[in-house]
Motif scaffolding. Sequence first.
Motif, PDB file in Angstrom:
ATOM      1  N   UNK A  62      21.314  -2.961  -8.337  1.00  0.00           N
ATOM      2  CA  UNK A  62      20.113  -2.281  -8.869  1.00  0.00           C
ATOM      3  C   UNK A  62      19.382  -1.952  -7.764  1.00  0.00           C
ATOM      4  N   UNK A  63      18.675  -0.814  -7.972  1.00  0.00           N
ATOM      5  CA  UNK A  63      17.417  -0.276  -6.846  1.00  0.00           C
ATOM      6  C   UNK A  63      16.247  -0.443  -7.748  1.00  0.00           C
ATOM      7  N   UNK A  64      15.251  -1.133  -7.268  1.00  0.00           N
ATOM      8  CA  UNK A  64      13.763  -1.262  -7.763  1.00  0.00           C
ATOM      9  C   UNK A  64      13.007  -0.660  -6.971  1.00  0.00           C
ATOM     10  N   UNK A  65      12.065   0.216  -7.656  1.00  0.00           N
ATOM     11  CA  UNK A  65      10.818   0.839  -6.984  1.00  0.00           C
ATOM     12  C   UNK A  65       9.761   0.247  -7.246  1.00  0.00           C
ATOM     13  N   UNK A 111       0.894  -1.208   0.066  1.00  0.00           N
ATOM     14  CA  UNK A 111       0.130   0.002   0.137  1.00  0.00           C
ATOM     15  C   UNK A 111       0.754   1.243  -0.035  1.00  0.00           C
ATOM     16  N   UNK A 112       1.864   1.464   0.724  1.00  0.00           N
ATOM     17  CA  UNK A 112       2.798   2.495   0.788  1.00  0.00           C
ATOM     18  C   UNK A 112       4.073   2.306  -0.278  1.00  0.00           C
ATOM     19  N   UNK A 113       4.101   1.235  -1.097  1.00  0.00           N
ATOM     20  CA  UNK A 113       5.111   0.969  -2.132  1.00  0.00           C
ATOM     21  C   UNK A 113       6.413   0.348  -1.335  1.00  0.00           C
ATOM     22  N   UNK A 114       7.546  -0.069  -2.061  1.00  0.00           N
ATOM     23  CA  UNK A 114       8.610  -0.842  -1.494  1.00  0.00           C
ATOM     24  C   UNK A 114      10.081  -0.232  -2.464  1.00  0.00           C
ATOM     25  N   UNK A 115      11.119  -0.121  -1.641  1.00  0.00           N
ATOM     26  CA  UNK A 115      12.139  -0.080  -2.433  1.00  0.00           C
ATOM     27  C   UNK A 115      13.055  -1.277  -2.101  1.00  0.00           C
ATOM     28  N   UNK A 116      13.522  -1.911  -3.239  1.00  0.00           N
ATOM     29  CA  UNK A 116      14.446  -3.168  -3.157  1.00  0.00           C
ATOM     30  C   UNK A 116      15.672  -2.857  -3.662  1.00  0.00           C
ATOM     31  N   UNK A 117      16.882  -2.990  -2.878  1.00  0.00           N
ATOM     32  CA  UNK A 117      18.224  -2.834  -3.258  1.00  0.00           C
ATOM     33  C   UNK A 117      18.718  -4.072  -3.444  1.00  0.00           C
ATOM     34  N   UNK A 118      19.360  -4.561  -4.586  1.00  0.00           N
ATOM     35  CA  UNK A 118      19.775  -6.000  -4.989  1.00  0.00           C
ATOM     36  C   UNK A 118      21.438  -6.086  -4.405  1.00  0.00           C
ATOM     37  N   UNK A 121      12.074  -9.136 -11.320  1.00  0.00           N
ATOM     38  CA  UNK A 121      11.072  -8.378 -10.904  1.00  0.00           C
ATOM     39  C   UNK A 121       9.869  -8.121 -11.934  1.00  0.00           C
ATOM     40  N   UNK A 122       8.679  -8.214 -11.716  1.00  0.00           N
ATOM     41  CA  UNK A 122       7.652  -8.137 -12.821  1.00  0.00           C
ATOM     42  C   UNK A 122       6.362  -7.439 -12.176  1.00  0.00           C
TER      43      UNK A 122
END
Length: 150
Positions: free
Chosen positions: A102-105, A74-81, A88-89
């Motif tokens: 990589x950083x995924x938003x 609900x508030x989003x997430x940040x992934x730092x590989x 990611x899909x």
Amino acid sequence: MNKKLYVLIMLAIAGITVKAQQTPIFPKGEKAPNVHHVGNVWLTELQPADSVFSYGTSVAIFDPGARLDWHTHPGGQILIITEGVGYYMERGKTKQTVRKGQVIRCMPGVEHWHGATSETGVTYIATSPTEKGKTAWLERVSDVVYKEKK
């Protein structure tokens, strides 16, 4: 000091340096029960959300082939590989390959999944705000979707 001894000492120091660089920063954590994912996933909660910081931060380690179910934040997430190669899909979009550095938003409310490739594990640091709620879990990612070419 003779040259052979000097070379041996330098090789030993280099070996220690390489070993230190390969040591994970965070512990592997607890193996998560297979409720919202396929395969082996280990989680370490680094910092839970509290009254000062409204976001939690965790480390997730995936064995090759492991993947989360479809879900939203609900508030989003940040992934730092931080290690390995994964996917990611977002629903309705092309699967992306993600790699160390990589950083995924993950945008708020967007249905998506992430996990390891079938050949390589993946590790990431995840941070998510919790004031709007936690993860909303959806259905499993089918083998067809997981295996489809990009």
